[in-house]
Design an enzyme around this catalytic site. Structure first.
Site, PDB file in Angstrom:
ATOM      1  N   CYS A   1     -10.354   5.270  -1.814  1.00 52.59           N
ATOM      2  CA  CYS A   1     -11.633   5.166  -2.513  1.00 52.59           C
ATOM      3  C   CYS A   1     -11.732   6.032  -3.751  1.00 52.59           C
ATOM      4  O   CYS A   1     -11.588   7.229  -3.684  1.00 52.59           O
ATOM      5  CB  CYS A   1     -12.688   5.763  -1.614  1.00 52.59           C
ATOM      6  SG  CYS A   1     -13.316   4.709  -0.448  1.00 52.59           S
TER       7      CYS A   1
ATOM      8  N   GLU B   1     -15.064   0.152  -8.419  1.00 52.09           N
ATOM      9  CA  GLU B   1     -14.030  -0.603  -7.716  1.00 52.09           C
ATOM     10  C   GLU B   1     -14.532  -1.628  -6.701  1.00 52.09           C
ATOM     11  O   GLU B   1     -15.607  -1.487  -6.143  1.00 52.09           O
ATOM     12  CB  GLU B   1     -13.158   0.388  -6.913  1.00 52.09           C
ATOM     13  CG  GLU B   1     -12.298   1.250  -7.756  1.00 52.09           C
ATOM     14  CD  GLU B   1     -12.069   2.605  -7.146  1.00 52.09           C
ATOM     15  OE1 GLU B   1     -13.054   3.300  -6.835  1.00 52.09           O
ATOM     16  OE2 GLU B   1     -10.897   2.981  -7.003  1.00 52.09           O
TER      17      GLU B   1
END
Ligand code: SAH
Length: 347
Positions: free
Chosen positions: A334, A87
């Site tokens: 996250c 990501e």
């Protein structure tokens, strides 16, 4: 060897070995600085480009992109050459745009509230890959209003523990701050660590101008032991000692991240105890209402409660703010986005 990880002398050497005249190396370096692949290096002869394509590029491509309709935050999933995905996020603020980049695929630190670490660390990211994330974002979201770049700030707060991938992260920081590279000021870069103490001391020497954030999340070893395994190796007192060393060396405040976990570290007594530990330190507390991760079974807190906790700290003369929420409509903490998409792909 791959293009994105090459230093200037290595680029020159590689171009020489491909039989290209010296001035080509300069052209190639200019393109690589922008993360451009050999196939798209338009001022190079075609046959040279195809020879260059035989060497791995070592960068990332955008695999998925999600745009928040609320605040323009963009979340990216990047695909790497070994088919791993990871990501990155672009956040828009009034003073400029910040990208949040990952430093590892997964993480070995085992924090109990974090999705990135659920399957351990798959591998470290290389400097060229981290640079490539930045370049891909800049190409995907070109600068607006006559500005010459989209990204003004970088935070290494995506998945992974930056200080567990020390050499690559320091090399990335060198390249990204270099006038020969993106030339982003070190003062506009933050890294966040769970508190690997010996590496913090090294980092202070290697990158003193980079802002240091430390994930504290607790005021006592008793609590921190239950949520962060790293605390078994490095106790809070040692972490605070290292934070002081950073403040002394740099004259800048350390940012402590504190994820508020309902019933674990969020009471008035917790605020008072935290303030007592931090009193007199050059620091700032960044409060993050926990983003509950399904697999983890820990509770979050309301934003109202986070503001209350913030007030309690401020009354004790500890500088604190509640982290702004960005892109809440396009997925949470996250590692959650990567996990969700891996589930979709792998079933
Ligand atoms: N490994 C680094 C970077 C991690 S991500 C570190 O530990 O600091 C950046 C921050 O998000 C860290 O403070 C991390 O503890 C926090 N974080 C991770 N999962 C979270 C969650 N579910 N909710 C809120 N904060 C979280």
């Amino acid at each position: 060897m791959n293009w994105m990880d090459m230093t200037q002398p290595e680029i020159a050497e590689t171009m020489r070995s491909l039989g290209a005249p010296a001035f080509r190396a300069k052209q190639v370096a200019e393109w690589l600085k922008k993360g451009v692949r050999p196939a798209d290096m338009s001022n190079l002869p075609k046959d040279l480009r195809s020879k260059m394509e035989e060497i791995p590029f070592g960068g990332a491509t955008i695999f998925r992109k999600y745009v928040s309709s609320r605040d323009g935050t963009v979340k990216y999933l990047f695909a790497l050459e070994d088919d791993n995905i990871v990501e990155g996020v672009l956040m828009r603020y009034s003073y400029g745009n910040t990208v949040c980049l990952s430093t590892q695929i997964g993480c070995n630190m085992g924090c109990k509230f974090c999705a990135s670490t659920l399957n351990g660390c798959v591998r470290n990211l290389r400097p060229g890959e981290m640079l490539s994330f930045l370049c891909e974002i800049e190409r995907d979201e070109p600068p607006q209003d006559g500005k010459n770049r989209t990204v003004t700030n970088i935070v290494l707060m995506g998945s992974g523990e930056p200080l567990d991938n020390y050499e690559n992260v320091v090399m990335f920081l060198k390249r990204v701050t270099s006038p020969d590279g993106p030339n982003i000021s070190a003062r506009n870069i933050s890294i966040s660590t769970c508190g690997i103490v010996p590496k913090i001391y090294r980092f202070i020497e290697d990158a003193p101008h980079v802002t240091l954030s430390i994930s504290l999340h607790a005021h006592s070893d008793e609590i921190r032991d239950t949520i962060m395994p790293v605390n078994k190796a490095y106790r809070i007192a040692e972490v605070l000692e290292a934070a002081k060393a950073y403040a002394d060396r740099t004259g800048r405040r350390v940012v402590f991240e504190y994820a508020l976990i309902g019933g674990t570290n969020d009471s008035h007594a917790d605020a008072i105890a935290l303030a007592r530990r931090l009193k007199g330190m050059l620091c700032h507390v960044n409060l993050i209402p926990l983003n509950p991760v399904e697999e983890r079974g820990l509770k979050g807190v309301s934003r109202e409660h986070a503001y209350k906790f913030c007030d309690w700290l401020t009354k004790e003369h500890v500088s604190a703010t509640v982290r702004r929420e960005m892109g809440t409509d396009i997925d949470g903490a996250c590692g959650q986005l990567r996990r969700r998409v891996l589930h979709e792909i792998n079933g």
